[in-house]
Motif scaffolding. Sequence first.
Motif, PDB file in Angstrom:
ATOM      1  N   CYS A   1       0.859  -1.188   0.000  1.00  0.00           N
ATOM      2  CA  CYS A   1       0.000   0.000   0.000  1.00  0.00           C
ATOM      3  C   CYS A   1       0.893   1.236   0.000  1.00  0.00           C
ATOM      4  O   CYS A   1       1.363   1.679   1.058  1.00  0.00           O
ATOM      5  CB  CYS A   1      -0.921  -0.006   1.216  1.00  0.00           C
ATOM      6  SG  CYS A   1      -1.840   1.537   1.360  1.00  0.00           S
ATOM      7  N   GLN A   2       1.141   1.749  -1.209  1.00  0.00           N
ATOM      8  CA  GLN A   2       2.043   2.889  -1.322  1.00  0.00           C
ATOM      9  C   GLN A   2       1.474   4.091  -0.587  1.00  0.00           C
ATOM     10  O   GLN A   2       2.148   4.734   0.222  1.00  0.00           O
ATOM     11  CB  GLN A   2       2.217   3.223  -2.816  1.00  0.00           C
ATOM     12  CG  GLN A   2       3.251   4.322  -3.101  1.00  0.00           C
ATOM     13  CD  GLN A   2       4.612   3.947  -2.537  1.00  0.00           C
ATOM     14  OE1 GLN A   2       4.969   2.782  -2.500  1.00  0.00           O
ATOM     15  NE2 GLN A   2       5.328   4.956  -2.051  1.00  0.00           N
ATOM     16  N   LEU A   3       0.184   4.297  -0.795  1.00  0.00           N
ATOM     17  CA  LEU A   3      -0.478   5.463  -0.218  1.00  0.00           C
ATOM     18  C   LEU A   3      -0.324   5.476   1.295  1.00  0.00           C
ATOM     19  O   LEU A   3      -0.003   6.484   1.918  1.00  0.00           O
ATOM     20  CB  LEU A   3      -1.958   5.431  -0.613  1.00  0.00           C
ATOM     21  CG  LEU A   3      -2.781   6.693  -0.378  1.00  0.00           C
ATOM     22  CD1 LEU A   3      -2.037   7.886  -0.947  1.00  0.00           C
ATOM     23  CD2 LEU A   3      -4.117   6.548  -1.054  1.00  0.00           C
ATOM     24  N   CYS A   4      -0.510   4.250   1.901  1.00  0.00           N
ATOM     25  CA  CYS A   4      -0.408   4.180   3.368  1.00  0.00           C
ATOM     26  C   CYS A   4       0.944   4.710   3.817  1.00  0.00           C
ATOM     27  O   CYS A   4       1.043   5.593   4.664  1.00  0.00           O
ATOM     28  CB  CYS A   4      -0.552   2.735   3.832  1.00  0.00           C
ATOM     29  SG  CYS A   4      -2.041   1.955   3.223  1.00  0.00           S
ATOM     30  N   ARG A   5       1.979   4.178   3.172  1.00  0.00           N
ATOM     31  CA  ARG A   5       3.327   4.539   3.633  1.00  0.00           C
ATOM     32  C   ARG A   5       3.604   6.012   3.368  1.00  0.00           C
ATOM     33  O   ARG A   5       4.324   6.654   4.111  1.00  0.00           O
ATOM     34  CB  ARG A   5       4.362   3.638   2.942  1.00  0.00           C
ATOM     35  CG  ARG A   5       4.695   2.419   3.789  1.00  0.00           C
ATOM     36  CD  ARG A   5       5.589   1.449   3.071  1.00  0.00           C
ATOM     37  NE  ARG A   5       4.809   0.415   2.425  1.00  0.00           N
ATOM     38  CZ  ARG A   5       4.951   0.050   1.152  1.00  0.00           C
ATOM     39  NH1 ARG A   5       5.833   0.682   0.388  1.00  0.00           N
ATOM     40  NH2 ARG A   5       4.217  -0.902   0.639  1.00  0.00           N
TER      41      ARG A   5
END
Lengths: 330, 463, 778
Positions: free
Chosen positions: A73-77
């Motif tokens: 989850c790119q967005l999360c990071r």
Amino acid sequence: MRWLPALLSASLFAAGSFAAKKSSEERFAEFHAKQTSHAPVKLTDVSFKSLTTAPRDYSVAVILTALDARYGCQLCREFQPEWELLSKSWVKGDKSAESRLVFGSLDFGDGRETFMGFGLQTAPVLFFFPPTAGPHAAASPEPIRYDFTNGPVPAEMMHSWLVRHLDGRPHPPVKRPVDYLKWAVSFTMITGSLTGVYVLWPYVVPVIQNRNVWAAFTLIAILLFTSGHMFNQIRKVPYVANNPRGGVSYFAAGFQNQYGMETQVVAALYGILSFAAISLAVKVPRIADPRSQVITVWAWSGIILVVYSFLLSVFRVKNAGYPFYLPPFM
Amino acid sequence: MRTLLSFLLLALASVVAAISTSGNRLLVVLDDVADKATYSKFFADLAEREFKITYETPKSDSLNLFNLGERTYDHVLFLPVHTKGLGPNLTPMTLLDFVNAQGNILLALSANTTTPTSLVSLLSELDITLPTDRNSLVVDHFNYDITSAADSHHVLLLPAPKPVRAGIKDFFSEDAGSKLIAFPRGVGAVLGNGELLNPILRAPPTAYSYNPKEQAEVVDDLFAAGQQLSLVSTVQARNNARVTVVGSAEMLQDKWFDASVTKLDGKPVVQTFNREFAKRVSGWTFQEIGVLKVNWVEHHLEEEGAPNDSNPEMYRVKNNVSYTISLAEYAWDHWIGFNVPESDQVQLEFSMLSPFHRLNLKEESRRLAAVHYHTVFTIPDQHGIFNFKVNYKRPLLSNIEEKNTVSVRHMAHDEWPRSYAISGAWPWIAGIGATVSGFLGFVALWMYSAPVAAKKVTVKKTQ
Amino acid sequence: MDQSVNDSEPLQQPAPPRGSTNHQITAIMSADSLERLAVAGKGDSTRTLLRVIILLLIAGAAISSRLFSVIRFESIIHEFDPWFNFRATKYLVANGFYKFWDWFDDRTWHPLGRVTGGTLYPGLMVTSGVIYHALRALSIPVDIRNVCVLLAPAFSGLTAYAAYLLTNEMTPSSSAGLLAAIFMGIAPGYISRSVAGSYDNEAIAIFLLVFTFYLWIKALKLGSMLWGALCALFYGYMVASWGGYAFITCLLPLHAFVLICMGRYSTRLYVSYTSWYALGTLASMQIPFVGFLPVKTSEHMPALGIFGFLQLLAFLDYVRSAIPSRQFQTFLWVFAGSVFGIGLTGLVIATSAGYIAPWGGRFYSLWDTGYAKIHIPIIASVSEHQPTAWPAFFFDLNMLIWLLPAGIYLCYQKLADEHVFVIVYALFGSYFAGVMVRLMLTLTPVVCVAAAIALSTILDTYLKAKSPIPEEHLVEEPTDGTSKKVSKPGLRASSKPYIGIYATFSKVTVAGAMTAYLLMFVAHCTWVTSNAYSSPSVVLASRMPDGSQHIIDDYREAYQWLRQNTKDDAKIMSWWDYGYQIGGMADRPTLVDNNTWNNTHIATVGKAMASREEVSYPIMRQHEVDYILVVFGGLLGYSGDDINKFLWMVRIAEGIWPDEVKEREFFTPRGEYRVDAGATDTMKNSLMYKMSYHNYNNLFPPGQAQDRVRGVRLPDDGGPVLNSIEEAFTSENWIIRIYKVKDLDNLGRDHASASAFERGQKKKKVIKKKGPRVLRVD
């Protein structure tokens, strides 16, 4: 959102037993103690339930995220540091906890049940639980949901979103810590490059005064721009794409879009054509030997014909019904 | 010019004297044309007020509210009928269309007969609710007529109704004296909270509505009681069409018009107020009283030296503007100037999207048949399309909604003060002057200075 | 950099030598061009006559190739903005200039109105107004509409001439100018905005752009104050005509800056630039719409900065001519550099502090290409602000696009000041054109010029009648004076001496091939013009199955209906795209239009369209809306309809009311934008959806309702129900649908129950047996 309260109560039912034991006052005290030491509070299924049990006289902002690399989850990071920054500066900003807001973050690893309880398919999602008791009590215990539909948001935007739901309470602003390292690095970089330029000056001068260099640079830039490179930059088009028949298609169908590969091909074609034109105009008349001159003329003319006709055929692919063509690519 | 106008109005008023403002064709719907005798006095009063009365039974084929899309009657009076339905000519839809076409309806109910379904659904559209079970009636064990309804206390005696609030015109209780209104065997209605509804006559606090047949012994689950029971209720639609529901048709009958009644506390016999009350209720319903109209609206520029032609299309920001509106009220047979009740105001809104000004209009002058309300104000510093809006809606008075649209433009380029008129600009003007003179001086110096300098210059020039 | 200037050529003897070399070259080149052209026409006068005739023919070609739409349809104003310009022009012609200047338009942006006189570029209207009155004065009775329709073609002829002049400044070869002129005349990139009827600012702006550049080059070459003043004059005209003047405002300083960095500072540069900047800025500040921007906003700061820098340089130049000491000079240069740097930083600080307005949104989005999409959806939503794909370039410029680099290369060959200009212009022009489709317009002139230079060089080389004799060249190679001077630092390609073409055969080949390509270019331009750029998007043309042409005239049908069936001041609510057309064709007040100056107002309309009826009705009443106009292409397969634009309405509304309108809710959980049975409730309840599909099912047999744009089948539930508005008009092909906003219910019911009663549904008893009863309070 109709189903939300039902699910919520369902998911809270298990925790209800022991959550009910503690009053909301105690719970807030407990979690606030945690977040003063380290904000946002790292939650698990159990603590999440106890934190969000109604009645509560405080508000809770929880980010449901999936930080672990294997969820990809790119967005999360991307958002997590912003979230930490926001919660830290908020908690610092109001020590006496007048805003009565608890920041939490629940990772998918620790909170599968909660994720399932909310029926979440995507992460991250931010839930804001308004207080159900006290002066700012909200009508419904339903949490307010924030979907990250348009990309990662900076802490400031999230701050303003929270503020909209926390009227009549103090809103400590987001304080971004000064990044000394970045400053130092950039400073050294600049000074270094300056000294480098100073040292290499005698060698640099001929380069930056060389017309050929500049000409090459200009021509390349122009070729890039005129072959739709900016479009690739802005629209983030794929390099090539798979067509339905399983093969790879290098040319996007339709007039309005293109692939990365495609633009490079076109740029190359333009380059060849203009180079041919240049040599016809400049090089050829300076060839002293008649025979070689004739041959070059022929060669370049041939090249222009072939390449231009290929270009036209490519364009016909893009724009069906374009009537003009040249041999050999009919 | 205004005086002239009002004179014209006066003449007009005298022409239309003594009939309702909205025509005089009255239709009476009753069971049997014969039994109009019992209402003879009431009808006599109406006829005396120059109403052309037509009597029809619901079943008759000649009964048509509309002919070729035009109203055939201006007012309809429904007296109780025994049939449950009113037939194809009086469907709720037709009645609604009649109201939407500015027809007035006076509706008299009775506890002895069921209210026809079409009327019930009409009323429910108006948010007036009647008791669900047939022939339930209103009783009061404290205010009833001991002579006529000694044991079954269903002839209510009520004082003439006063306005609910201050600032509402009093139509019904003037010179009533000690007379009482007799309300025999009536049906009470419950009104919704819409602002178009107005109860004229409410039941006393001790009254309640019950069904003598089923609830003879014990009354459980009241339909309504006390002040919530409205005995005579009115609706005024947005287009000023009026609908009145009189709970008891019997009170309009001759025998109650000048009967004498006695209250519980053995007071001396008093006359009933019914006749006058009936006249006023019908008069209100048929647009003879409580009708307002705007004679004219006039606004103009209130600046010295400005052309003050009436009602211009466009003003400029920060103009001073004067606004006058002339109001008249109809009283039975002629127009009189409308005086706003005490503790009430006619207000002018100057609005774009939301009001920028909300001003109380002052009474400027009073003519025979008009009162002029007036104010002067400054247009806000905001260009746009504005409305002069007078929105005067009060219970029992017909609505006044006057909207005059004007455009407010910005300052034109030549309407600003000149630069030298602004003291703050003097330094700049001085600067300009200095620059100009300096430049001229320099040029002069340049041209008439020694050739040595000139040579130097030429050298520079060649470079 | 400064030091390099110092080394490359000390500034004591800046201008004269280069100037003189130039003269020599021109002398020589024109000499052989002379004897070349002598073949065609005898003597000088004949040549001039020929040139005039050719230019006239070119102008004729340019004009006539723009008349397709007039011939096909009629003399009609095209798509959107022109309708406003047309309306404004009519106002100007009717009421005179001062009224126009103070015009407060109370029929747009209801109820705010628009201070039109102060918020438009008056150049276009004033131009056509002057033409109109001039023709009248010559007692030629002409309709203002025809003046407006034919203005763009007429000016395209002038543009061709301007291109001719500009190119002649670049190269001595006289054929280049004529080539550039014809290219400019028929290049689709320019035709796209200047066909008959597209009465838009660009119509005259491009001519002004090219002519201003010509004057600038002239002024720079001669170092004359007069030409600089002329340049400033036309610059002022340009500012009065088009927002794109910022392109000039940034390009000229850039050119000057590059010259300075190349160590080519000269008094010519100083004189021309300062006279242009001083007068031009004053001129531009006379336009009410521009006002004080030139000294306030960042777009104009480069010009100011270079102005200051030039003063500094002039001062230094004077000082060093007085004190010729080496160290002192270096000190001076450092001083100059540091001042420049300080000025720059000061500018940055002032901007960040807010004394200088940051870049305007449209302008800024050119640099930070992601900016608009995030922050200003209203700009991103405009179709002509999209980036350009390569086919568009080829479509608009055909072979010129690959002749451009060749021309640029040739400019490098003899790198005089004007060539530097072309190079800089080409570089930035192509960048901007790549970022925004509409800026293709500013690229086209330089492409024409460069291509003309390249092509003319080729043709001059290969059309030369007499061939050189091999032997003498082989011997006298070392002593060749001219070409040495031509390429002083020189390009590798042109290091060897110029000889010429020996074989007639190769001449014929190349010349023939080039002619063929040119002919094809003409064919291409004509084809593109007639097929792509000549439809007035008010009237759509489609082909019937049998190939015959079928005209779809729904727009005008609907606007005519409005004009004839609604009261004169009925307020029409529609999406902003159609505002100008409603104002121009239907002559009715609108809420929003294509002049998108007020984001909030547009967002209000967006909210009304995107919300439930119960929410939109109060909004519409507050804004006194009488009719709503929506465009629906579902029946015809017309893809540019409102449902496809709907997401922009939602986004813009969400920008203002993030809590009430949420884009997310218009997408299914799986993230699709659907209008069929799978659409979200928010979508189905939105006013726009209801208005688009109201009664649509009745056209089809049950369950067969089909949306031909989205290509989906609609749910068979009788279609959406409208309570607070009612259908008033639907055009022949259902493209335009107009709805009337109902008044409040006469009996004070809400619209839902009122229309339920209309449909004959019995109202259920309001008596609730359970729960507390509602008591009436008076």
